[in-house]
Design a protein around this motif. Structure first.
Motif, PDB file in Angstrom:
ATOM      1  N   LEU A 190     -16.431  -9.788 119.141  1.00 58.65           N
ATOM      2  CA  LEU A 190     -17.132  -8.763 119.925  1.00 58.65           C
ATOM      3  C   LEU A 190     -16.369  -8.447 121.219  1.00 58.65           C
ATOM      4  O   LEU A 190     -16.258  -7.278 121.616  1.00 58.65           O
ATOM      5  CB  LEU A 190     -18.556  -9.226 120.243  1.00 58.65           C
ATOM      6  CG  LEU A 190     -19.507  -9.240 119.027  1.00 58.65           C
ATOM      7  CD1 LEU A 190     -20.786 -10.003 119.342  1.00 58.65           C
ATOM      8  CD2 LEU A 190     -19.831  -7.816 118.580  1.00 58.65           C
ATOM      9  N   ILE A 191     -15.833  -9.501 121.876  1.00 62.45           N
ATOM     10  CA  ILE A 191     -15.072  -9.270 123.117  1.00 62.45           C
ATOM     11  C   ILE A 191     -13.796  -8.485 122.789  1.00 62.45           C
ATOM     12  O   ILE A 191     -13.445  -7.503 123.459  1.00 62.45           O
ATOM     13  CB  ILE A 191     -14.723 -10.613 123.799  1.00 62.45           C
ATOM     14  CG1 ILE A 191     -16.004 -11.319 124.252  1.00 62.45           C
ATOM     15  CG2 ILE A 191     -13.775 -10.402 124.980  1.00 62.45           C
ATOM     16  CD1 ILE A 191     -15.797 -12.769 124.658  1.00 62.45           C
ATOM     17  N   ALA A 192     -13.115  -8.912 121.710  1.00 59.02           N
ATOM     18  CA  ALA A 192     -11.849  -8.260 121.334  1.00 59.02           C
ATOM     19  C   ALA A 192     -12.102  -6.791 120.958  1.00 59.02           C
ATOM     20  O   ALA A 192     -11.325  -5.902 121.321  1.00 59.02           O
ATOM     21  CB  ALA A 192     -11.218  -9.004 120.172  1.00 59.02           C
ATOM     22  N   ASP A 193     -13.218  -6.565 120.262  1.00 57.23           N
ATOM     23  CA  ASP A 193     -13.559  -5.215 119.830  1.00 57.23           C
ATOM     24  C   ASP A 193     -13.823  -4.330 121.047  1.00 57.23           C
ATOM     25  O   ASP A 193     -13.389  -3.181 121.119  1.00 57.23           O
ATOM     26  CB  ASP A 193     -14.815  -5.304 118.941  1.00 57.23           C
ATOM     27  CG  ASP A 193     -14.970  -4.100 118.049  1.00 57.23           C
ATOM     28  OD1 ASP A 193     -13.951  -3.622 117.529  1.00 57.23           O
ATOM     29  OD2 ASP A 193     -16.115  -3.620 117.904  1.00 57.23           O
ATOM     30  N   GLU A 240     -21.415  -5.774 134.870  1.00 55.77           N
ATOM     31  CA  GLU A 240     -22.861  -5.964 134.779  1.00 55.77           C
ATOM     32  C   GLU A 240     -23.147  -7.266 134.043  1.00 55.77           C
ATOM     33  O   GLU A 240     -22.634  -7.471 132.944  1.00 55.77           O
ATOM     34  CB  GLU A 240     -23.484  -4.818 133.962  1.00 55.77           C
ATOM     35  CG  GLU A 240     -23.218  -3.430 134.502  1.00 55.77           C
ATOM     36  CD  GLU A 240     -24.230  -3.040 135.565  1.00 55.77           C
ATOM     37  OE1 GLU A 240     -25.352  -3.538 135.482  1.00 55.77           O
ATOM     38  OE2 GLU A 240     -23.865  -2.264 136.472  1.00 55.77           O
ATOM     39  N   LYS A 241     -23.992  -8.112 134.644  1.00 54.26           N
ATOM     40  CA  LYS A 241     -24.372  -9.341 133.944  1.00 54.26           C
ATOM     41  C   LYS A 241     -25.073  -8.992 132.621  1.00 54.26           C
ATOM     42  O   LYS A 241     -24.955  -9.700 131.626  1.00 54.26           O
ATOM     43  CB  LYS A 241     -25.282 -10.185 134.843  1.00 54.26           C
ATOM     44  CG  LYS A 241     -25.336 -11.603 134.345  1.00 54.26           C
ATOM     45  CD  LYS A 241     -25.723 -12.601 135.380  1.00 54.26           C
ATOM     46  CE  LYS A 241     -25.648 -13.987 134.720  1.00 54.26           C
ATOM     47  NZ  LYS A 241     -26.727 -14.839 134.964  1.00 54.26           N
ATOM     48  N   GLU A 242     -25.773  -7.852 132.653  1.00 58.12           N
ATOM     49  CA  GLU A 242     -26.509  -7.423 131.455  1.00 58.12           C
ATOM     50  C   GLU A 242     -25.560  -7.152 130.275  1.00 58.12           C
ATOM     51  O   GLU A 242     -25.889  -7.425 129.120  1.00 58.12           O
ATOM     52  CB  GLU A 242     -27.284  -6.156 131.799  1.00 58.12           C
ATOM     53  CG  GLU A 242     -28.439  -5.929 130.866  1.00 58.12           C
ATOM     54  CD  GLU A 242     -29.116  -4.591 131.137  1.00 58.12           C
ATOM     55  OE1 GLU A 242     -29.074  -4.130 132.298  1.00 58.12           O
ATOM     56  OE2 GLU A 242     -29.671  -4.019 130.193  1.00 58.12           O
ATOM     57  N   THR A 243     -24.353  -6.632 130.589  1.00 53.98           N
ATOM     58  CA  THR A 243     -23.370  -6.376 129.515  1.00 53.98           C
ATOM     59  C   THR A 243     -23.016  -7.699 128.842  1.00 53.98           C
ATOM     60  O   THR A 243     -22.925  -7.799 127.619  1.00 53.98           O
ATOM     61  CB  THR A 243     -22.084  -5.731 130.108  1.00 53.98           C
ATOM     62  OG1 THR A 243     -22.476  -4.642 130.929  1.00 53.98           O
ATOM     63  CG2 THR A 243     -21.133  -5.278 129.039  1.00 53.98           C
ATOM     64  N   LEU A 244     -22.819  -8.731 129.697  1.00 55.64           N
ATOM     65  CA  LEU A 244     -22.463 -10.044 129.150  1.00 55.64           C
ATOM     66  C   LEU A 244     -23.610 -10.584 128.301  1.00 55.64           C
ATOM     67  O   LEU A 244     -23.406 -11.084 127.194  1.00 55.64           O
ATOM     68  CB  LEU A 244     -22.125 -11.036 130.268  1.00 55.64           C
ATOM     69  CG  LEU A 244     -21.085 -10.607 131.314  1.00 55.64           C
ATOM     70  CD1 LEU A 244     -20.730 -11.779 132.230  1.00 55.64           C
ATOM     71  CD2 LEU A 244     -19.816 -10.076 130.653  1.00 55.64           C
ATOM     72  N   GLU A 245     -24.826 -10.467 128.822  1.00 55.67           N
ATOM     73  CA  GLU A 245     -25.997 -10.977 128.088  1.00 55.67           C
ATOM     74  C   GLU A 245     -26.133 -10.242 126.749  1.00 55.67           C
ATOM     75  O   GLU A 245     -26.497 -10.852 125.737  1.00 55.67           O
ATOM     76  CB  GLU A 245     -27.290 -10.773 128.900  1.00 55.67           C
ATOM     77  CG  GLU A 245     -27.365 -11.565 130.208  1.00 55.67           C
ATOM     78  CD  GLU A 245     -27.572 -13.067 130.004  1.00 55.67           C
ATOM     79  OE1 GLU A 245     -27.817 -13.493 128.869  1.00 55.67           O
ATOM     80  OE2 GLU A 245     -27.466 -13.807 131.017  1.00 55.67           O
ATOM     81  N   ASN A 246     -25.829  -8.938 126.746  1.00 61.31           N
ATOM     82  CA  ASN A 246     -25.957  -8.170 125.497  1.00 61.31           C
ATOM     83  C   ASN A 246     -24.946  -8.614 124.456  1.00 61.31           C
ATOM     84  O   ASN A 246     -25.245  -8.645 123.255  1.00 61.31           O
ATOM     85  CB  ASN A 246     -25.801  -6.668 125.766  1.00 61.31           C
ATOM     86  CG  ASN A 246     -27.077  -6.103 126.364  1.00 61.31           C
ATOM     87  OD1 ASN A 246     -28.144  -6.707 126.221  1.00 61.31           O
ATOM     88  ND2 ASN A 246     -26.972  -4.981 127.050  1.00 61.31           N
ATOM     89  N   ILE A 247     -23.735  -8.959 124.920  1.00 63.04           N
ATOM     90  CA  ILE A 247     -22.721  -9.434 123.959  1.00 63.04           C
ATOM     91  C   ILE A 247     -23.192 -10.755 123.348  1.00 63.04           C
ATOM     92  O   ILE A 247     -23.150 -10.955 122.131  1.00 63.04           O
ATOM     93  CB  ILE A 247     -21.335  -9.581 124.632  1.00 63.04           C
ATOM     94  CG1 ILE A 247     -20.804  -8.192 125.017  1.00 63.04           C
ATOM     95  CG2 ILE A 247     -20.344 -10.286 123.703  1.00 63.04           C
ATOM     96  CD1 ILE A 247     -19.460  -8.179 125.703  1.00 63.04           C
ATOM     97  N   HIS A 248     -23.713 -11.663 124.193  1.00 69.24           N
ATOM     98  CA  HIS A 248     -24.214 -12.939 123.675  1.00 69.24           C
ATOM     99  C   HIS A 248     -25.384 -12.712 122.715  1.00 69.24           C
ATOM    100  O   HIS A 248     -25.481 -13.363 121.666  1.00 69.24           O
ATOM    101  CB  HIS A 248     -24.606 -13.863 124.835  1.00 69.24           C
ATOM    102  CG  HIS A 248     -25.073 -15.211 124.390  1.00 69.24           C
ATOM    103  ND1 HIS A 248     -25.957 -15.964 125.097  1.00 69.24           N
ATOM    104  CD2 HIS A 248     -24.799 -15.925 123.277  1.00 69.24           C
ATOM    105  CE1 HIS A 248     -26.197 -17.104 124.448  1.00 69.24           C
ATOM    106  NE2 HIS A 248     -25.502 -17.096 123.345  1.00 69.24           N
ATOM    107  N   LYS A 249     -26.250 -11.748 123.066  1.00 67.05           N
ATOM    108  CA  LYS A 249     -27.402 -11.447 122.198  1.00 67.05           C
ATOM    109  C   LYS A 249     -26.911 -10.949 120.827  1.00 67.05           C
ATOM    110  O   LYS A 249     -27.461 -11.313 119.790  1.00 67.05           O
ATOM    111  CB  LYS A 249     -28.291 -10.395 122.875  1.00 67.05           C
ATOM    112  CG  LYS A 249     -29.605 -10.186 122.165  1.00 67.05           C
ATOM    113  CD  LYS A 249     -30.545  -9.296 122.960  1.00 67.05           C
ATOM    114  CE  LYS A 249     -31.838  -8.989 122.234  1.00 67.05           C
ATOM    115  NZ  LYS A 249     -31.720  -8.609 120.848  1.00 67.05           N
TER     116      LYS A 249
END
Ligand SMILES: NC(=O)C1=CN([C@@H]2O[C@H](COP(=O)(O)OP(=O)(O)OC[C@H]3O[C@@H](n4cnc5c(N)ncnc54)[C@H](O)[C@@H]3O)[C@@H](O)[C@H]2O)C=CC1
Ligand SMILES: CC(=O)C(=O)O
Length: 349
Positions: A190-193, A240-249
């Motif tokens: 997901l990070i690479a994408d 945005e912390k929310e962006t990080l949380e969304n990737i983890h979600k």
């Protein structure tokens, strides 16, 4: 035709066809005694077991591959289907049986047998069903291969790895759960994408439970040697912390989405486990986030298995990496351990 005691093929009248076809070379050197014969057994020939078996074969990871399943027709069908690909694969002896004695002398036993989630179920919902299966499966594996490494894949993987450890009586370094090796691959993808680069250049770990309480280690992510969050902060680049949380979600929801769409997950876990099998069998000394006995690490005091980045080789788990966790990550990891421990305590295991 049938086999002689030495394994060569006998034709009509007891003629040894192997000897008839090949003429011995005089003064031929005997086979090298240093070449070690590897044997991997996969218990459970369902979607996951077969994806693992197929990947192990195509990657030439073992001399002998054994499949075990209680569904004997499916088992024989799967074995024959793989054997029929012999002309296109590295040479591997493939065997199967419903009887665990076929696993004798395995270097690695990979357990995938058991119930899987249907839509709406979490991994923890599977525990009762798979617990009783494990009580039947693990003792014979240990009896037939007392020196093996047990690699647990069935869900809920962390708790079943603990159960397998208890049932086996093995040292904890030889009982390992596939854990978040798969979640971390989803994370790296997901990070690479997101950044349009190769996932293999993203160093990033998900730790803790393989499941809903997993923990993303954002503070230690690096790409091409650059620590990502501290780099962004040093350059005053906001995120945005929310962006990080969304990737983890998305990592957590990944399995649920695939199960909703195709009924089960298979290819990614197949590659993930074959990747682990390579590290064990070929003594790669690679770091994988896998489910290990976590008591004593990061303030975890319960007897639980959960994923931490660990050094893996021929002896199993060789050590746990001292990766830095910030305060929030440490707390989340402890909460994940607590979730697992509470389930174990409620069930009295
Ligand atoms: N740890 C991970 O990352 C992942 C774990 N899984 C888990 O792997 C497990 C298997 O999933 P699937 O292969 O999709 O299920 P499946 O239903 O396709 O296969 C399970 C197989 O286990 C066999 N089995 C049942 N009792 C047995 C016994 N006593 N001995 C030998 N074989 C037995 C069944 O006959 C069946 O062939 C599930 O628990 C699933 O949740 C699945 C994907 C990823
Ligand atoms: C089913 C499961 O555990 C996974 O694909 O992550």
């Amino acid at each position: 035709m049938h086999k002689s005691a030495s394994g060569s093929t006998l034709g009509p009248g007891g003629l040894d066809l192997t000897q008839a076809f090949f003429r011995p070379i005089t003064n031929a050197a005997p086979p090298s005694p240093t070449k070690r014969h590897n044997k991997i057994s996969v218990i459970g020939a369902g979607n996951v077991g077969m994806a693992i078996a197929q990947t192990i074969l195509t990657q030439d990871l073992t001399d002998e591959l054994v499949l075990v399943d209680t569904n004997t027709d499916k088992l024989r069908g799967e074995m024959l289907d793989l054997q029929h690909a012999a002309a296109f694969l590295p040479r591997t002896k493939i065997n199967s049986s419903a009887d665990s004695s076929v696993t004798a002398g395995s270097d690695l036993c990979i357990v995938t047998a058991g119930a899987r989630q249907i839509v709406g179920e979490s991994r923890l919902n599977l525990l009762q069903r798979n617990l009783s299966l494990f009580r039947a499966i693990i003792p014979p594996l240990v009896r037939y291969s007392p020196d093996t490494i047990l690699l647990i894949v069935s869900n809920p993987v962390d708790i079943l790895t603990y159960v397998a450890w208890k049932l086996s009586g093995f040292p904890s370094n030889r009982v390992i759960g596939s854990g978040t090796n798969l979640d971390s691959s989803r994370f790296r993808f997901l990070i690479a994408d997101h950044l349009d680069l190769n996932a293999q250049d993203v160093q990033a770990y998900i730790v803790g439970e393989h499941g809903d309480s997993s923990v993303a280690l954002w503070s230690s992510i690096s790409i091409g040697g650059v620590p990502v969050l501290s780099f962004l902060e040093s350059q005053h680049i906001g995120y945005e912390k929310e962006t990080l949380e969304n990737i983890h979600k998305s990592v957590i929801d990944g399995a649920y989405e695939v199960i909703r769409l195709k009924g089960y997950t298979s290819w990614a876990i197949g590659y993930s486990v074959a990747n682990l099998a390579r590290s064990f069998i070929r003594d790669q000394r690679k770091i994988h986030p896998v489910s290990v006995l976590a008591k004593g690490f990061y303030g975890i005091d319960g007897e639980v298995f959960l994923s931490l980045p660990a050094l893996v080789g021929r002896g199993g788990v060789l050590s746990v990496t001292n990766v830095h966790l910030n305060e929030e990550e440490t707390q989340r990891l402890k909460d994940s351990a607590k979730t697992i421990h509470e389930v174990q305590t409620q069930l009295g295991i």
